[in-house]
Scaffold this active site. Structure first.
Site, PDB file in Angstrom:
ATOM      1  N   ASP A 167      80.606  22.191 -14.692  1.00 43.20           N
ATOM      2  CA  ASP A 167      79.573  22.943 -14.284  1.00 43.20           C
ATOM      3  C   ASP A 167      79.516  22.750 -12.427  1.00 43.20           C
ATOM      4  OD1 ASP A 167      79.052  21.763 -16.947  1.00 43.20           O
ATOM      5  OD2 ASP A 167      77.226  20.291 -16.342  1.00 43.20           O
ATOM      6  N   LYS A 230      72.761  26.697 -15.971  1.00 45.99           N
ATOM      7  CA  LYS A 230      71.832  25.446 -16.562  1.00 45.99           C
ATOM      8  C   LYS A 230      70.412  25.953 -14.781  1.00 45.99           C
ATOM      9  CE  LYS A 230      73.251  21.110 -15.021  1.00 45.99           C
ATOM     10  NZ  LYS A 230      74.145  20.009 -14.964  1.00 45.99           N
ATOM     11  N   LYS A 266      71.102  25.415 -20.449  1.00 49.01           N
ATOM     12  CA  LYS A 266      71.491  23.879 -19.903  1.00 49.01           C
ATOM     13  C   LYS A 266      70.386  23.512 -19.004  1.00 49.01           C
ATOM     14  CE  LYS A 266      74.061  19.560 -18.071  1.00 49.01           C
ATOM     15  NZ  LYS A 266      75.295  19.276 -18.056  1.00 49.01           N
TER      16      LYS A 266
END
Length: 330
Positions: A167, A230, A266
Protein backbone atom coordinates in the site's frame (compact mmCIF):
# COMPACT_ATOMS: atom_id res chain seq x y z
CA UNK A 1 -6.02 -11.30 -25.28
CA UNK A 2 -4.58 -14.79 -25.76
CA UNK A 3 -4.79 -17.29 -22.92
CA UNK A 4 -1.03 -17.49 -22.50
CA UNK A 5 -0.84 -13.71 -22.08
CA UNK A 6 -3.56 -13.76 -19.45
CA UNK A 7 -1.80 -16.51 -17.53
CA UNK A 8 1.48 -14.64 -17.64
CA UNK A 9 -0.13 -11.44 -16.37
CA UNK A 10 -2.06 -13.04 -13.54
CA UNK A 11 -0.55 -12.64 -10.08
CA UNK A 12 -0.13 -15.59 -7.75
CA UNK A 13 -2.13 -14.27 -4.79
CA UNK A 14 -4.51 -16.98 -3.53
CA UNK A 15 -7.63 -14.99 -4.37
CA UNK A 16 -6.41 -13.32 -7.58
CA UNK A 17 -8.09 -14.59 -10.73
CA UNK A 18 -7.88 -11.51 -12.96
CA UNK A 19 -5.06 -10.48 -15.27
CA UNK A 20 -3.19 -7.63 -13.61
CA UNK A 21 -3.70 -4.12 -14.84
CA UNK A 22 -0.59 -3.47 -16.96
CA UNK A 23 -1.25 0.25 -17.17
CA UNK A 24 -1.05 2.36 -20.30
CA UNK A 25 0.58 5.49 -21.64
CA UNK A 26 -0.48 8.66 -19.86
CA UNK A 27 -3.47 10.09 -21.75
CA UNK A 28 -3.62 13.74 -20.66
CA UNK A 29 -6.59 14.47 -22.91
CA UNK A 30 -8.60 11.85 -21.05
CA UNK A 31 -7.40 13.08 -17.65
CA UNK A 32 -8.18 16.74 -18.36
CA UNK A 33 -11.60 15.85 -19.75
CA UNK A 34 -12.65 14.29 -16.43
CA UNK A 35 -15.26 16.36 -14.61
CA UNK A 36 -17.33 15.58 -11.50
CA UNK A 37 -20.77 16.98 -10.74
CA UNK A 38 -20.21 17.31 -7.01
CA UNK A 39 -23.81 18.10 -6.08
CA UNK A 40 -25.10 15.12 -8.07
CA UNK A 41 -22.55 12.79 -6.49
CA UNK A 42 -23.46 14.03 -3.01
CA UNK A 43 -27.19 13.57 -3.68
CA UNK A 44 -26.64 10.04 -4.91
CA UNK A 45 -24.40 9.21 -1.94
CA UNK A 46 -26.97 10.58 0.50
CA UNK A 47 -29.58 8.13 -0.77
CA UNK A 48 -27.35 5.04 -0.52
CA UNK A 49 -27.97 4.05 3.13
CA UNK A 50 -31.72 3.87 2.53
CA UNK A 51 -31.73 2.31 -0.94
CA UNK A 52 -30.67 -1.22 -0.04
CA UNK A 53 -31.81 -3.22 2.97
CA UNK A 54 -30.90 -6.84 3.65
CA UNK A 55 -32.27 -8.76 6.62
CA UNK A 56 -31.87 -12.05 8.46
CA UNK A 57 -30.01 -14.79 6.53
CA UNK A 58 -29.24 -12.44 3.64
CA UNK A 59 -27.69 -9.89 5.98
CA UNK A 60 -25.61 -12.59 7.66
CA UNK A 61 -24.35 -13.75 4.27
CA UNK A 62 -23.38 -10.20 3.28
CA UNK A 63 -21.60 -9.68 6.60
CA UNK A 64 -19.63 -12.90 6.12
CA UNK A 65 -18.63 -11.66 2.69
CA UNK A 66 -17.50 -8.40 4.28
CA UNK A 67 -15.23 -10.34 6.66
CA UNK A 68 -13.54 -12.03 3.70
CA UNK A 69 -12.80 -8.55 2.29
CA UNK A 70 -11.19 -6.99 5.37
CA UNK A 71 -7.52 -6.01 5.42
CA UNK A 72 -7.17 -6.49 9.18
CA UNK A 73 -4.85 -3.66 10.12
CA UNK A 74 -2.55 -2.48 12.87
CA UNK A 75 -0.53 0.65 12.12
CA UNK A 76 0.40 2.06 15.51
CA UNK A 77 3.68 3.33 16.83
CA UNK A 78 3.42 0.89 19.73
CA UNK A 79 2.91 -2.24 17.59
CA UNK A 80 4.71 -5.28 18.96
CA UNK A 81 5.33 -8.77 17.63
CA UNK A 82 2.83 -10.10 20.14
CA UNK A 83 0.12 -7.76 18.92
CA UNK A 84 0.73 -8.71 15.29
CA UNK A 85 0.66 -12.42 16.13
CA UNK A 86 -2.67 -11.98 17.92
CA UNK A 87 -4.03 -10.06 14.95
CA UNK A 88 -2.92 -12.84 12.61
CA UNK A 89 -4.69 -15.36 14.83
CA UNK A 90 -7.81 -13.25 14.51
CA UNK A 91 -7.42 -13.17 10.72
CA UNK A 92 -7.27 -16.97 10.65
CA UNK A 93 -10.28 -17.28 12.97
CA UNK A 94 -12.20 -14.00 12.65
CA UNK A 95 -15.36 -15.24 14.34
CA UNK A 96 -16.07 -17.64 17.21
CA UNK A 97 -15.71 -21.12 15.66
CA UNK A 98 -19.06 -22.19 17.10
CA UNK A 99 -20.72 -19.34 15.21
CA UNK A 100 -18.85 -20.22 12.02
CA UNK A 101 -19.99 -23.81 12.35
CA UNK A 102 -23.61 -22.65 12.67
CA UNK A 103 -23.10 -20.49 9.57
CA UNK A 104 -21.51 -23.43 7.73
CA UNK A 105 -18.40 -21.34 7.05
CA UNK A 106 -15.67 -23.03 9.09
CA UNK A 107 -12.86 -21.82 6.81
CA UNK A 108 -13.78 -18.12 6.69
CA UNK A 109 -10.79 -15.77 7.02
CA UNK A 110 -10.13 -12.09 6.48
CA UNK A 111 -8.78 -10.86 3.15
CA UNK A 112 -5.30 -9.91 4.41
CA UNK A 113 -3.23 -8.54 7.27
CA UNK A 114 -1.82 -5.02 6.88
CA UNK A 115 1.23 -3.91 8.90
CA UNK A 116 4.31 -1.70 8.86
CA UNK A 117 7.49 -3.00 7.25
CA UNK A 118 9.08 -4.03 10.56
CA UNK A 119 6.26 -6.48 11.24
CA UNK A 120 6.16 -8.22 7.84
CA UNK A 121 8.36 -11.16 8.85
CA UNK A 122 6.32 -11.73 12.01
CA UNK A 123 3.05 -11.70 10.07
CA UNK A 124 4.35 -13.94 7.28
CA UNK A 125 5.49 -16.55 9.79
CA UNK A 126 2.23 -16.38 11.73
CA UNK A 127 0.17 -16.84 8.54
CA UNK A 128 2.31 -19.52 6.93
CA UNK A 129 0.20 -22.11 5.14
CA UNK A 130 -3.06 -20.15 5.46
CA UNK A 131 -3.08 -18.41 2.08
CA UNK A 132 -3.80 -15.08 3.80
CA UNK A 133 -1.67 -12.36 2.16
CA UNK A 134 0.44 -9.88 4.11
CA UNK A 135 0.13 -6.26 3.00
CA UNK A 136 2.65 -3.61 4.02
CA UNK A 137 2.26 0.16 4.00
CA UNK A 138 5.20 1.79 2.29
CA UNK A 139 6.73 4.87 0.62
CA UNK A 140 7.00 6.98 3.75
CA UNK A 141 3.50 6.18 4.98
CA UNK A 142 1.42 8.16 5.86
CA UNK A 143 2.76 11.48 4.52
CA UNK A 144 4.84 10.08 1.67
CA UNK A 145 7.43 12.84 1.91
CA UNK A 146 10.65 10.89 2.43
CA UNK A 147 13.27 11.03 -0.37
CA UNK A 148 12.03 9.32 -3.51
CA UNK A 149 14.87 6.78 -3.75
CA UNK A 150 14.18 5.71 -0.16
CA UNK A 151 10.48 5.23 -0.91
CA UNK A 152 11.29 2.99 -3.86
CA UNK A 153 13.81 1.03 -1.81
CA UNK A 154 11.29 0.63 1.00
CA UNK A 155 8.97 -1.12 -1.44
CA UNK A 156 11.74 -3.46 -2.57
CA UNK A 157 12.67 -4.29 1.02
CA UNK A 158 9.05 -5.04 1.96
CA UNK A 159 8.60 -7.34 -1.03
CA UNK A 160 11.86 -9.10 -0.17
CA UNK A 161 10.60 -9.55 3.42
CA UNK A 162 7.55 -11.41 2.15
CA UNK A 163 4.79 -8.85 1.59
CA UNK A 164 2.59 -9.82 -1.36
CA UNK A 165 0.68 -6.51 -1.34
CA UNK A 166 2.12 -3.01 -0.98
CA UNK A 167 0.00 0.00 0.00
CA UNK A 168 1.84 3.08 -1.28
CA UNK A 169 1.03 6.75 -0.73
CA UNK A 170 1.16 9.23 -3.55
CA UNK A 171 2.66 12.71 -3.40
CA UNK A 172 -0.40 14.90 -2.85
CA UNK A 173 1.17 18.06 -4.25
CA UNK A 174 1.35 16.47 -7.71
CA UNK A 175 -2.46 16.33 -7.66
CA UNK A 176 -2.96 19.77 -6.10
CA UNK A 177 -0.66 21.33 -8.72
CA UNK A 178 -2.12 19.33 -11.61
CA UNK A 179 1.26 17.77 -12.35
CA UNK A 180 -0.15 14.57 -13.80
CA UNK A 181 3.07 13.53 -15.51
CA UNK A 182 4.92 13.59 -12.18
CA UNK A 183 2.17 11.54 -10.51
CA UNK A 184 2.19 9.04 -13.38
CA UNK A 185 5.98 8.65 -13.29
CA UNK A 186 5.96 8.21 -9.51
CA UNK A 187 3.21 5.60 -9.58
CA UNK A 188 4.87 3.75 -12.45
CA UNK A 189 8.15 3.57 -10.52
CA UNK A 190 6.35 2.25 -7.46
CA UNK A 191 4.57 -0.40 -9.54
CA UNK A 192 7.86 -1.55 -11.07
CA UNK A 193 9.50 -1.78 -7.63
CA UNK A 194 6.64 -4.01 -6.43
CA UNK A 195 7.40 -6.70 -9.00
CA UNK A 196 4.90 -9.52 -8.49
CA UNK A 197 3.39 -7.92 -5.39
CA UNK A 198 0.10 -6.14 -5.92
CA UNK A 199 0.20 -2.37 -5.41
CA UNK A 200 -2.56 -0.32 -3.81
CA UNK A 201 -2.33 3.42 -4.47
CA UNK A 202 -3.45 5.47 -1.46
CA UNK A 203 -4.77 8.81 -2.69
CA UNK A 204 -5.32 10.43 0.74
CA UNK A 205 -8.52 11.87 -0.69
CA UNK A 206 -9.20 14.06 2.34
CA UNK A 207 -6.18 16.14 1.30
CA UNK A 208 -6.91 16.44 -2.43
CA UNK A 209 -9.36 19.33 -2.24
CA UNK A 210 -12.04 18.39 -4.79
CA UNK A 211 -13.81 15.33 -6.16
CA UNK A 212 -12.49 16.24 -9.59
CA UNK A 213 -8.95 15.92 -8.25
CA UNK A 214 -9.92 12.57 -6.73
CA UNK A 215 -11.26 11.32 -10.07
CA UNK A 216 -8.24 12.51 -12.04
CA UNK A 217 -5.75 11.11 -9.54
CA UNK A 218 -7.59 7.77 -9.60
CA UNK A 219 -7.36 7.63 -13.38
CA UNK A 220 -3.67 8.56 -13.51
CA UNK A 221 -2.74 5.92 -10.93
CA UNK A 222 -4.63 3.27 -12.90
CA UNK A 223 -2.90 4.37 -16.11
CA UNK A 224 0.41 3.86 -14.30
CA UNK A 225 -0.49 0.29 -13.35
CA UNK A 226 -2.12 0.42 -9.91
CA UNK A 227 -3.82 -2.87 -9.00
CA UNK A 228 -6.03 -1.08 -6.45
CA UNK A 229 -6.89 2.50 -5.67
CA UNK A 230 -7.45 3.26 -1.99
CA UNK A 231 -9.08 6.25 -0.33
CA UNK A 232 -6.97 7.02 2.69
CA UNK A 233 -4.16 6.20 5.05
CA UNK A 234 -6.59 6.33 7.96
CA UNK A 235 -4.45 9.09 9.44
CA UNK A 236 -6.09 12.06 7.70
CA UNK A 237 -8.83 14.13 9.32
CA UNK A 238 -11.25 12.96 6.58
CA UNK A 239 -10.99 9.38 5.37
CA UNK A 240 -13.36 7.16 3.35
CA UNK A 241 -16.69 8.82 2.50
CA UNK A 242 -19.49 7.75 0.19
CA UNK A 243 -19.08 10.70 -2.26
CA UNK A 244 -15.35 9.96 -2.59
CA UNK A 245 -16.07 6.25 -2.98
CA UNK A 246 -18.66 6.86 -5.68
CA UNK A 247 -16.21 9.09 -7.55
CA UNK A 248 -13.38 6.55 -7.39
CA UNK A 249 -15.62 3.61 -8.28
CA UNK A 250 -16.90 5.38 -11.38
CA UNK A 251 -13.31 6.12 -12.40
CA UNK A 252 -12.64 2.37 -12.07
CA UNK A 253 -15.68 1.65 -14.24
CA UNK A 254 -14.54 4.12 -16.90
CA UNK A 255 -11.07 2.62 -16.92
CA UNK A 256 -12.48 -0.89 -17.30
CA UNK A 257 -14.79 0.22 -20.12
CA UNK A 258 -11.84 1.79 -21.94
CA UNK A 259 -9.13 -0.84 -21.32
CA UNK A 260 -10.86 -4.09 -20.31
CA UNK A 261 -8.80 -4.34 -17.09
CA UNK A 262 -10.43 -4.49 -13.69
CA UNK A 263 -8.83 -2.43 -10.91
CA UNK A 264 -9.66 -2.99 -7.24
CA UNK A 265 -11.02 -0.55 -4.69
CA UNK A 266 -10.20 -0.16 -0.99
CA UNK A 267 -12.04 2.30 1.27
CA UNK A 268 -10.05 2.83 4.47
CA UNK A 269 -10.52 4.79 7.66
CA UNK A 270 -13.73 5.41 9.56
CA UNK A 271 -15.59 2.24 8.52
CA UNK A 272 -16.25 0.64 11.89
CA UNK A 273 -19.89 -0.50 11.85
CA UNK A 274 -21.45 -3.52 10.16
CA UNK A 275 -24.21 -1.35 8.70
CA UNK A 276 -21.56 0.82 7.00
CA UNK A 277 -19.97 -2.24 5.43
CA UNK A 278 -23.36 -3.24 4.02
CA UNK A 279 -23.73 0.18 2.38
CA UNK A 280 -20.32 -0.11 0.73
CA UNK A 281 -21.10 -3.61 -0.51
CA UNK A 282 -24.38 -2.39 -1.99
CA UNK A 283 -22.58 0.52 -3.65
CA UNK A 284 -20.05 -1.81 -5.26
CA UNK A 285 -22.78 -4.17 -6.45
CA UNK A 286 -24.83 -1.32 -7.92
CA UNK A 287 -21.96 0.46 -9.66
CA UNK A 288 -19.60 -2.35 -10.67
CA UNK A 289 -21.48 -5.64 -10.27
CA UNK A 290 -20.93 -8.87 -8.37
CA UNK A 291 -17.43 -9.46 -9.78
CA UNK A 292 -16.11 -6.61 -7.65
CA UNK A 293 -17.36 -8.26 -4.46
CA UNK A 294 -14.36 -10.60 -4.32
CA UNK A 295 -11.13 -10.16 -2.32
CA UNK A 296 -8.99 -9.60 -5.41
CA UNK A 297 -11.02 -6.50 -6.32
CA UNK A 298 -12.42 -5.10 -3.08
CA UNK A 299 -11.04 -4.65 0.43
CA UNK A 300 -11.98 -2.77 3.57
CA UNK A 301 -9.10 -1.13 5.39
CA UNK A 302 -10.30 -1.67 8.95
CA UNK A 303 -9.80 -3.28 12.32
CA UNK A 304 -12.71 -2.40 14.62
CA UNK A 305 -15.18 -3.27 11.82
CA UNK A 306 -14.61 -6.98 12.41
CA UNK A 307 -15.67 -6.77 16.04
CA UNK A 308 -19.01 -5.17 15.19
CA UNK A 309 -19.69 -7.68 12.42
CA UNK A 310 -19.03 -10.53 14.84
CA UNK A 311 -21.51 -9.02 17.30
CA UNK A 312 -24.15 -8.78 14.58
CA UNK A 313 -23.60 -12.38 13.51
CA UNK A 314 -23.94 -13.57 17.10
CA UNK A 315 -27.18 -11.62 17.41
CA UNK A 316 -28.44 -13.20 14.19
CA UNK A 317 -27.80 -16.69 15.51
CA UNK A 318 -28.75 -16.27 19.18
CA UNK A 319 -31.07 -13.27 19.31
CA UNK A 320 -28.79 -11.61 21.87
CA UNK A 321 -26.19 -8.85 21.58
CA UNK A 322 -22.93 -9.59 23.35
CA UNK A 323 -20.64 -7.04 24.95
CA UNK A 324 -18.04 -5.51 22.68
CA UNK A 325 -15.16 -6.71 24.87
CA UNK A 326 -16.03 -10.31 23.96
CA UNK A 327 -14.91 -9.62 20.38
CA UNK A 328 -11.44 -8.20 20.86
CA UNK A 329 -8.98 -8.18 18.01
CA UNK A 330 -6.44 -10.25 19.91
Amino acid sequence: METTTIEAATHQLPQAIEPRNPGMDLDLDWVRAVQVNTSAVERRAATLPGRRSVKKDYQAAWLCRAISLIDLTTLSGDDTEGRVKRLCAKAKQPVNPALLADLDLPDLTTGAICVYHDMIETAVQALEGTGIPVAAVSTGFPAGLSPFHLRVEEIRQSVAAGASEIDIVITRRHVLQGNWQALYDEMKAFREACGDAHVKAILATGELGTLRNVARASLVCMMAGADFIKTSTGKESVNATLPVSLTMIRAIRDYYDRTGYRVGYKPAGGISKAKDALVYLALMKDELGDRWLQPDLFRFGASSLLGDIERQLEHHLTGRYSAGYRHAMG
